[in-house]
Design a protein around this motif. Structure first.
Motif, PDB file in Angstrom:
ATOM      1  N   ARG A 124       0.826  -1.209   0.000  1.00  0.00           N
ATOM      2  CA  ARG A 124       0.000   0.000   0.000  1.00  0.00           C
ATOM      3  C   ARG A 124       0.859   1.257   0.000  1.00  0.00           C
ATOM      4  NH1 ARG A 124      -2.966  -1.647   3.567  1.00  0.00           N
ATOM      5  NH2 ARG A 124      -2.022  -0.707   5.411  1.00  0.00           N
ATOM      6  N   THR A 128       0.985   4.049  -3.082  1.00  0.00           N
ATOM      7  CA  THR A 128       0.770   5.476  -2.811  1.00  0.00           C
ATOM      8  C   THR A 128       1.959   6.303  -3.266  1.00  0.00           C
ATOM      9  OG1 THR A 128      -0.564   4.854  -0.885  1.00  0.00           O
ATOM     10  CG2 THR A 128       0.190   7.128  -1.006  1.00  0.00           C
ATOM     11  N   LYS A 129       3.175   5.804  -3.041  1.00  0.00           N
ATOM     12  CA  LYS A 129       4.369   6.530  -3.451  1.00  0.00           C
ATOM     13  C   LYS A 129       4.451   6.637  -4.979  1.00  0.00           C
ATOM     14  CE  LYS A 129       9.404   6.540  -2.843  1.00  0.00           C
ATOM     15  NZ  LYS A 129       9.662   6.665  -4.304  1.00  0.00           N
ATOM     16  N   HIS A 132       1.933   9.299  -6.149  1.00  0.00           N
ATOM     17  CA  HIS A 132       2.408  10.651  -5.887  1.00  0.00           C
ATOM     18  C   HIS A 132       3.537  11.026  -6.844  1.00  0.00           C
ATOM     19  CE1 HIS A 132       0.194  11.889  -2.233  1.00  0.00           C
ATOM     20  NE2 HIS A 132       0.126  10.592  -1.991  1.00  0.00           N
TER      21      HIS A 132
END
Length: 456
Positions: A124, A128-129, A132
């Motif tokens: 997760r 997310t990284k 972004h």
């Protein structure tokens, strides 16, 4: 505790006396374990007043007053009497009726569960990284392109950003949509020659538009033409009112227009329009304003099941079919008091009035429409009557003779060509029962007379 206030520093109303003021003690100088902080000091006058108003039997409950010369003698708290019951400092035990369940600790995770959760958490975080990073890369590219546009057109980057942000992806006003336009066009194309009961529904029309290859590659000019045609269709009411007023101006005719919603769930606003002083006609002749007739008209359509949507129900269509058949029979025979007889149709209608109903739909039994129990069959019969494929026709002389000979053949063969009605059958059954009872009573009287003669 030299910095504490003394009893003489307060008056009888517990306010500061004007004799002096002592600075408040600091937080660290106060002895918080001193019981004097939690009791209210009493002066000698207060104690004397209490003693004078208290019964002598309760005087032993008050602590003795010390007469020492200490200036803080009045600040000594009273000592508790050991003879009196003292409040217990222990916590009361719970009632035996109350069951206290201890809080269960959550189950411990195994090593495999801990590893699995750690893997999910790392995945997760990684997703997310990546998201972004992708968004940051896109913003950097967008910023570079905006700066290039601003340099190429000699404007500031802010002006380019304002142009990009000013475009909206929704409509700020109510306008005709292309899909609505295409559905309207398809409905006019496929439902033009169909009766009301056989027309395609909105869902079917939408499916036709979606699967039609001709509507997928439309040019901007074709889309604009479709939308313009729909807007003209929607503005029919305004066009009719304008034409009615123009007709009144050029020809001098009078007219009244009522427009109401066709169903109770329809959101169209009911309106009315009249030329010149036509509105006065309704008040002068019927003594009611024209708005009352508009409301009555709307109630007739929406609440009395007279609109086409309610007409499609089984009971409503059965009534309409019976009415259509009877109206055709009255128009053909000229007899207003005639009654349609489905059970004895060949004798009561064809033989008597020399007319017959031609074009009855195949697969539907010739019975009273009220006895047809399926919506599809009754609507098929209704469509046949409305399109005049099922109609009343007069018999020729040769047809009359042929029909009479067929009836004679059936009569000679002993077949029943006349079916009595239910009330006639009931009367005949009652008559037969009474006749049988009369025969039994006469036999009983005769037998009793014979027995009497034999006895004599």
């Amino acid at each position: 505790m030299s910095s504490l206030y003394l009893p003489d520093d307060f008056d009888t109303n517990s306010n500061f006396a004007s004799t002096g003021f002592l600075p408040p003690p600091s937080f660290n100088e106060v002895d918080w374990n001193n019981p004097m902080l939690y009791t209210m000091p009493l002066t000698s006058d207060d104690i004397a007043a209490i003693m004078s108003n208290t019964n002598h039997s309760h005087s032993d409950l008050l602590p003795p007053i010390s007469n020492t010369n200490n200036s803080h003698s009045d600040l000594v708290p009273p000592m508790p009497d050991p003879s009196l019951p003292q409040p217990s400092s222990k916590t009361h035990s719970p009632s035996p009726d109350i069951i206290i369940r201890p809080r269960m600790s959550p189950p411990r995770l195994t090593d495999m569960q801990k590893v699995s959760q750690k893997i999910k958490r790392d995945q997760r975080v990684e997703r997310t990284k990546c998201l972004h990073d992708a968004v940051a890369e896109y913003l950097d590219k967008q910023k570079t392109k905006i700066e290039a546009l601003s340099r190429a057109h000699h404007v500031t980057p802010k002006q380019v950003n304002d142009i990009i942000g000013s475009q909206t992806h929704y409509r700020t006003s109510c306008k005709s949509q292309l899909m609505h336009t295409l559905i309207h066009t398809k409905a006019k194309e496929v439902n033009a020659d169909l009766p009301a009961s056989s027309r395609y529904s909105m869902a079917e029309l939408h499916e036709m538009v979606v699967t039609d290859p001709n509507t997928k590659n439309l040019t901007q000019e074709q889309k604009a033409a479709y939308i313009t045609a729909l807007e003209e269709h929607l503005s029919t009411m305004d066009r009719i009112v304008k034409e009615l007023d123009d007709l009144c101006v050029w020809t001098g005719v009078y007219g009244t227009l009522f427009v109401i919603c066709g169903h109770i769930n329809n959101t169209i606003q009911s309106t009315m329009h009249s030329t010149d002083n036509s509105e006065d006609f309704w008040e002068d002749v019927y003594e009611h304003p024209m708005a009352d007739f508009l409301w009555q008209y709307e109630q007739w359509v929406c609440t009395q099941n007279q609109n086409l949507n309610e007409h499609d129900s089984l009971g409503a269509v059965q009534k309409q079919v019976c009415k259509l058949i009877l109206q055709g029979l009255v128009a053909m025979t000229g007899k207003k008091d005639i009654v349609m007889n489905y059970s004895n149709y060949k004798t009561s209608i064809i033989e008597t009035y020399r007319v017959q109903l031609v074009g009855w739909p195949l697969g539907i039994k010739f019975v009273n429409p009220s006895n047809i129990g399926t919506v599809g069959d009754i609507q098929k019969l209704q469509d046949a009557l409305k399109t005049c494929t099922c109609y009343w026709a007069a018999l020729l002389s040769a047809e009359v003779k042929t029909h009479a000979s067929e009836l004679d053949t059936h009569r000679s063969a002993g077949e029943a060509i006349w079916k009595p009605r239910k009330n006639i059958l009931m009367l005949e059954s009652l008559r037969s029962v009474k006749l049988q009872e009369g025969l039994k009573s006469s036999e009983f009287v005769a037998s009793s007379d014979e027995a009497g003669e034999a006895h004599e």
